[in-house]
Design an enzyme around this catalytic site. Structure first.
Site, mmCIF file in Angstrom:
data_model
loop_
_atom_site.group_PDB
_atom_site.id
_atom_site.type_symbol
_atom_site.label_atom_id
_atom_site.label_comp_id
_atom_site.label_asym_id
_atom_site.label_seq_id
_atom_site.Cartn_x
_atom_site.Cartn_y
_atom_site.Cartn_z
ATOM 1 N N GLY A 14 45.720 13.993 2.058
ATOM 2 C CA GLY A 14 46.552 14.592 3.109
ATOM 3 C C GLY A 14 47.729 13.701 3.458
ATOM 4 O O GLY A 14 47.619 12.479 3.430
ATOM 5 N N SER A 120 40.691 9.648 -2.227
ATOM 6 C CA SER A 120 41.709 9.549 -3.286
ATOM 7 C C SER A 120 41.632 8.200 -3.991
ATOM 8 O O SER A 120 41.782 8.119 -5.217
ATOM 9 C CB SER A 120 43.121 9.677 -2.705
ATOM 10 O OG SER A 120 43.231 10.806 -1.928
ATOM 11 N N THR A 141 45.602 7.046 6.006
ATOM 12 C CA THR A 141 44.926 8.227 6.531
ATOM 13 C C THR A 141 44.999 8.199 8.046
ATOM 14 O O THR A 141 44.768 7.150 8.651
ATOM 15 C CB THR A 141 43.441 8.338 6.120
ATOM 16 O OG1 THR A 141 42.812 9.327 6.949
ATOM 17 C CG2 THR A 141 42.667 7.042 6.289
ATOM 18 N N ASP A 143 42.889 9.341 9.787
ATOM 19 C CA ASP A 143 41.496 9.212 10.252
ATOM 20 C C ASP A 143 41.079 7.750 10.459
ATOM 21 O O ASP A 143 40.120 7.477 11.175
ATOM 22 C CB ASP A 143 40.542 9.862 9.243
ATOM 23 C CG ASP A 143 40.950 11.290 8.892
ATOM 24 O OD1 ASP A 143 41.613 11.941 9.717
ATOM 25 O OD2 ASP A 143 40.612 11.740 7.783
ATOM 26 N N MET A 185 42.086 15.738 15.197
ATOM 27 C CA MET A 185 41.576 15.551 13.833
ATOM 28 C C MET A 185 40.825 14.222 13.713
ATOM 29 O O MET A 185 40.601 13.534 14.700
ATOM 30 C CB MET A 185 42.730 15.594 12.838
ATOM 31 C CG MET A 185 43.249 16.980 12.554
ATOM 32 S SD MET A 185 44.545 16.914 11.294
ATOM 33 C CE MET A 185 44.631 18.634 10.820
ATOM 34 N N GLU A 238 37.250 16.626 15.873
ATOM 35 C CA GLU A 238 36.967 17.880 15.164
ATOM 36 C C GLU A 238 35.587 17.931 14.512
ATOM 37 O O GLU A 238 35.042 19.012 14.314
ATOM 38 C CB GLU A 238 38.055 18.132 14.106
ATOM 39 C CG GLU A 238 38.124 17.053 13.022
ATOM 40 C CD GLU A 238 39.169 17.344 11.955
ATOM 41 O OE1 GLU A 238 39.794 18.413 11.992
ATOM 42 O OE2 GLU A 238 39.363 16.483 11.074
ATOM 43 N N ARG A 279 41.013 25.425 29.500
ATOM 44 C CA ARG A 279 41.933 25.817 28.434
ATOM 45 C C ARG A 279 41.789 24.825 27.281
ATOM 46 O O ARG A 279 41.506 23.644 27.507
ATOM 47 C CB ARG A 279 43.389 25.796 28.912
ATOM 48 C CG ARG A 279 43.701 26.857 29.943
ATOM 49 C CD ARG A 279 43.694 28.270 29.346
ATOM 50 N NE ARG A 279 44.135 29.273 30.299
ATOM 51 C CZ ARG A 279 43.339 29.926 31.149
ATOM 52 N NH1 ARG A 279 42.035 29.657 31.180
ATOM 53 N NH2 ARG A 279 43.829 30.823 31.972
ATOM 54 N N GLN A 287 49.600 16.158 14.291
ATOM 55 C CA GLN A 287 49.225 14.735 14.229
ATOM 56 C C GLN A 287 49.692 14.061 12.942
ATOM 57 O O GLN A 287 49.652 12.850 12.809
ATOM 58 C CB GLN A 287 47.692 14.588 14.331
ATOM 59 C CG GLN A 287 47.165 14.965 15.685
ATOM 60 C CD GLN A 287 45.699 15.342 15.657
ATOM 61 O OE1 GLN A 287 44.840 14.544 15.978
ATOM 62 N NE2 GLN A 287 45.402 16.571 15.255
HETATM 63 O O1 F6P Z 1 42.072 13.420 6.316
HETATM 64 C C1 F6P Z 1 43.193 13.778 7.042
HETATM 65 C C2 F6P Z 1 42.997 15.126 7.695
HETATM 66 O O2 F6P Z 1 44.148 15.411 8.480
HETATM 67 C C3 F6P Z 1 41.741 15.250 8.543
HETATM 68 O O3 F6P Z 1 41.853 14.609 9.789
HETATM 69 C C4 F6P Z 1 41.573 16.746 8.595
HETATM 70 O O4 F6P Z 1 40.222 17.081 8.782
HETATM 71 C C5 F6P Z 1 42.043 17.178 7.228
HETATM 72 O O5 F6P Z 1 42.869 16.142 6.728
HETATM 73 C C6 F6P Z 1 42.810 18.478 7.223
HETATM 74 O O6 F6P Z 1 43.100 18.821 5.909
HETATM 75 P P1 F6P Z 1 44.146 19.941 5.481
HETATM 76 O O7 F6P Z 1 45.491 19.312 5.395
HETATM 77 O O8 F6P Z 1 43.645 20.376 4.153
HETATM 78 O O9 F6P Z 1 44.106 21.018 6.530
#
Ligand code: F6P
Length: 361
Positions: A14, A120, A141, A143, A185, A238, A279, A287
């Site tokens: 990503g 990756s 990442t 994450d 995320m 998430e 909400r 992000q």
């Molecule tokens: O690993 C990065 C990330 O943004 C995660 O936080 C998220 O779960 C995932 O990729 C979303 O992936 P995509 O771009 O396929 O929606």
């Protein structure tokens, strides 16, 4: 100056803010510093499957001031398609690793820099071992779950966006006396939720590493409200599951899915348990797409220079990393096996608890 080289670079997995700053740093150091050639491979490993290989020489002149500041990746990327188990258009699966290795061979590279997350980097390392490729990894990442490094490119930019989201939610929450739930995320790790939740003044932070109950979350919200505040802020990672332990995912067709939707589940349960008006905001790819923060630009610059210097010193199969306020490099094998989740006893969890933030347990 070391002998002239031709090195490749690709972004994989990503996208995130700061990738272009890494590419720029590599080009500045390799082309500007050592006088080598840098070949940018398009769309991660996908570019190595096309013939001719989708790649272009990256000239210094292309890296004007603007690229450092721009999110995304000028090279393109993919987070689909493990070349060892590649899904073909007809749905069948095939090992295409030999085609990728041939593709790299076609480019006649002395070394390859792969910018990726743990998945990756693991794939690239397996390709490098199979194909005898001189590989250097750079962790990226949002994450921040890559092992052996305190920071991965993109994480701080994502945290900044999530913190700013809380800044934007707080006034409207206070105006309407609402409970705001922000879903962020992070894939299987709660780093973004925990860090942004603390920085953004959340009352509740739910992360996959700490089990929660709705009753405990509701208790915290009632407490906030009875102590004279008319709103509350909750951040949910998430990958948090339902109270019954079910992951919440969004289907994307073809049997594929990603995390998404737990915010709405938590919002509904809070509203049932407390009667509060609730909400939900799902922050999603915002992000990943904003301009890189100063810290991500800095780390990108540091990692890019160090990666090129590793190639100059012929030290391969390594990942650049940030540890104890310094740039280091570690064996790639070590980085890909050491997944980094939030430590439930770690400094940030202790800080959150110390501030009176509920983790739902
Ligand atoms: O690993 C990065 C990330 O943004 C995660 O936080 C998220 O779960 C995932 O990729 C979303 O992936 P995509 O771009 O396929 O929606």
């Amino acid at each position: 100056m070391s002998a002239s080289k031709r090195i490749g670079i690709l972004t994989s997995g990503g996208d995130c803010a700061g990738l272009n700053a890494v590419i720029r740093s590599v080009v500045y150091r390799a082309v500007g510093g050592y006088g080598w050639e840098v070949v940018g491979i398009r769309n991660g490993t996908e570019g190595l499957l096309t013939r001719p290989v989708a790649a272009e020489s990256l000239e210094l002149s292309r890296f004007t001031g603007e690229i450092l500041r721009r999110a995304g990746t000028i090279l393109g990327t993919t987070n689909r398609g493990d070349p060892f188990d590649y899904e073909m258009p007809d749905g069948s699966r095939r090992d295409r690793s030999d085609e990728i290795i041939e593709g790299i061979g076609e480019l006649e590279l002395d070394a390859l820099i792969g910018i990726g997350g743990d998945g990756s980097l693991d794939i690239l390392r397996r390709l490098a071992i199979k194909g005898g490729i001189n590989l250097i990894g750079i962790p990226k990442t949002i994450d921040n779950d890559v092992g052996a490094t305190e920071i991965s490119i993109g994480h701080w930019s994502a945290v900044t966006v999530a913190t700013e989201a809380l800044d934007h939610l707080q006034p409207t929450a206070a105006s309407h006396s609402r409970v705001m739930v922000l879903e962020v995320m992070g894939r299987d790790a709660g780093h973004i939720a925990l860090t942004a939740g603390i920085a953004g003044g959340a009352d509740v932070i739910l992360i996959p590493e700490v089990p929660y109950s709705i009753e405990s979350v509701a208790k915290k919200i009632r407490q906030v409200m009875t102590r004279g505040r008319n709103f509350a802020l909750c951040v949910v990672a998430e990958a948090v599951k339902t109270e019954e332990g079910q992951p919440v995912r969004m289907a994307h067709g073809g049997g594929k899915s990603t995390y998404g939707g737990i915010g709405h589940y938590i919002g509904e349960r809070i509203s049932e348990a407390t009667n509060a008006e609730t909400r939900v905001t799902v922050l999603g790819h915002l992000q990943r797409g904003g301009p890189p923060t100063a810290r991500d630009r800095l780390m990108a610059s540091v990692f890019g220079v160090h990666a090129v210097d590793l190639i100059a010193n012929e030290r391969f199969d390594r990942m650049v990393a940030w540890q104890n306020r310094d740039v280091v490099d570690v064996p790639l094998a070590e980085a890909v096996v050491r997944y980094k989740a939030v430590d439930p006893e770690g400094a940030l969890v202790r800080t959150a608890r110390g501030l009176g933030i509920s983790l739902g347990d």
